[in-house]
Design a protein around this motif. Sequence first.
Motif, PDB file in Angstrom:
ATOM      1  N   GLN A 166       5.063   5.603   6.509  1.00 61.79           N
ATOM      2  CA  GLN A 166       5.785   4.645   6.108  1.00 61.79           C
ATOM      3  C   GLN A 166       5.965   3.408   5.836  1.00 61.79           C
ATOM      4  O   GLN A 166       4.579   3.161   6.098  1.00 61.79           O
ATOM      5  CB  GLN A 166       7.315   4.531   7.467  1.00 61.79           C
ATOM      6  N   VAL A 167       6.167   2.485   5.443  1.00 63.68           N
ATOM      7  CA  VAL A 167       6.282   1.085   5.128  1.00 63.68           C
ATOM      8  C   VAL A 167       6.727   0.151   5.627  1.00 63.68           C
ATOM      9  O   VAL A 167       8.061   0.281   6.200  1.00 63.68           O
ATOM     10  CB  VAL A 167       6.609   1.046   3.373  1.00 63.68           C
ATOM     11  N   GLN A 168       6.084  -0.840   6.597  1.00 65.17           N
ATOM     12  CA  GLN A 168       6.790  -1.889   7.389  1.00 65.17           C
ATOM     13  C   GLN A 168       6.729  -3.116   5.880  1.00 65.17           C
ATOM     14  O   GLN A 168       5.397  -3.350   5.872  1.00 65.17           O
ATOM     15  CB  GLN A 168       6.127  -2.494   8.249  1.00 65.17           C
ATOM     16  N   GLY A 208       0.775  -0.466   6.696  1.00 60.01           N
ATOM     17  CA  GLY A 208       1.585   0.831   6.538  1.00 60.01           C
ATOM     18  C   GLY A 208       1.404   1.882   5.189  1.00 60.01           C
ATOM     19  O   GLY A 208      -0.075   1.263   4.149  1.00 60.01           O
ATOM     20  N   ARG A 209       1.532   3.338   4.697  1.00 59.84           N
ATOM     21  CA  ARG A 209       1.321   3.718   4.557  1.00 59.84           C
ATOM     22  C   ARG A 209       2.035   3.056   2.267  1.00 59.84           C
ATOM     23  O   ARG A 209       2.645   2.865   2.268  1.00 59.84           O
ATOM     24  CB  ARG A 209       2.071   4.965   3.829  1.00 59.84           C
ATOM     25  N   THR A 210       0.948   3.364   1.856  1.00 63.44           N
ATOM     26  CA  THR A 210       1.532   2.495   0.638  1.00 63.44           C
ATOM     27  C   THR A 210       1.756   3.156  -0.607  1.00 63.44           C
ATOM     28  O   THR A 210       0.789   2.916  -1.200  1.00 63.44           O
ATOM     29  CB  THR A 210       1.117   1.159  -0.082  1.00 63.44           C
ATOM     30  N   ARG A 255       5.295   2.415  -6.363  1.00 66.37           N
ATOM     31  CA  ARG A 255       6.303   1.100  -6.065  1.00 66.37           C
ATOM     32  C   ARG A 255       6.428   0.044  -6.332  1.00 66.37           C
ATOM     33  O   ARG A 255       5.243  -0.515  -7.126  1.00 66.37           O
ATOM     34  CB  ARG A 255       5.029   0.578  -4.627  1.00 66.37           C
ATOM     35  N   TYR A 283      15.526   2.195  -3.306  1.00 63.77           N
ATOM     36  CA  TYR A 283      14.462   1.497  -2.989  1.00 63.77           C
ATOM     37  C   TYR A 283      14.964   1.624  -1.300  1.00 63.77           C
ATOM     38  O   TYR A 283      15.785   2.111  -0.417  1.00 63.77           O
ATOM     39  CB  TYR A 283      15.189  -0.032  -2.551  1.00 63.77           C
ATOM     40  N   ASP A 284      13.556   2.274  -0.911  1.00 65.39           N
ATOM     41  CA  ASP A 284      13.383   2.847   0.349  1.00 65.39           C
ATOM     42  C   ASP A 284      13.257   1.852   1.501  1.00 65.39           C
ATOM     43  O   ASP A 284      13.543   2.716   3.003  1.00 65.39           O
ATOM     44  CB  ASP A 284      12.491   4.129   0.234  1.00 65.39           C
ATOM     45  N   TYR A 285      12.462   1.335   1.479  1.00 65.01           N
ATOM     46  CA  TYR A 285      11.972   0.762   2.184  1.00 65.01           C
ATOM     47  C   TYR A 285      12.671  -0.644   3.063  1.00 65.01           C
ATOM     48  O   TYR A 285      12.506  -1.540   1.241  1.00 65.01           O
ATOM     49  CB  TYR A 285      10.613   0.955   2.911  1.00 65.01           C
ATOM     50  N   TRP A 286      12.707  -1.043   3.455  1.00 59.45           N
ATOM     51  CA  TRP A 286      13.744  -2.907   3.653  1.00 59.45           C
ATOM     52  C   TRP A 286      13.123  -3.246   5.045  1.00 59.45           C
ATOM     53  O   TRP A 286      12.908  -3.020   5.709  1.00 59.45           O
ATOM     54  CB  TRP A 286      15.144  -3.172   3.760  1.00 59.45           C
TER      55      TRP A 286
END
Length: 124
Positions: free
Chosen positions: A1-3, A26-28, A32, A111-114
Motif C-alpha cells: 500500500q501507499v501512504q 510505501g509501495r510505489t 502512478r 485514484y486508489d490512495y488518499w
Amino acid sequence: QVQLEESGGGVVQTGGSLRLSCTASGRTPSARSMGWFRQAPGKEREFVATISLNGIITYYTDSVKGRFTISRDIPKNAAYLQMNSLTPEDTAVYYCAVSAVSLSPTAQARYDYWGQGTQVTLSS
C-alpha cells in the motif's frame, strides 16, 4: 500500500499564495499519477489538478487554471501544488491522491490512495 502525507496548508489572506506538498511512501508501482482534490464546507470533494507519471501531462479544473501549478519530484515520489492569487472560494481541505493510471486522470474513482488532507483557509 501507499501512504500519503500532505503539508503546507494554513491561513492566508486573499491574493496570497501557499505551496502544498505531498509525499508518498510505501509501495510505489511504476504507473502512478498524482492529483490534488479539495472539499469545501458543505460541498462535495472536487478535482483540482493532476499530473502524469513522468510529469509531462497536467490537467486543472477551470477555476484554478492560471493560478495553481502542480508539479512533482519523481525520485522523491512527491507532488506539489503552488497556489497563487488565492480567493475565498479556495477555502477547503486539500487532499493528495495517487492513481494506478499513468496519464493523469481527473475522476476521483481512478485514484486508489488518499492522504488525510490539509486545511487551506482564506481570510479577508
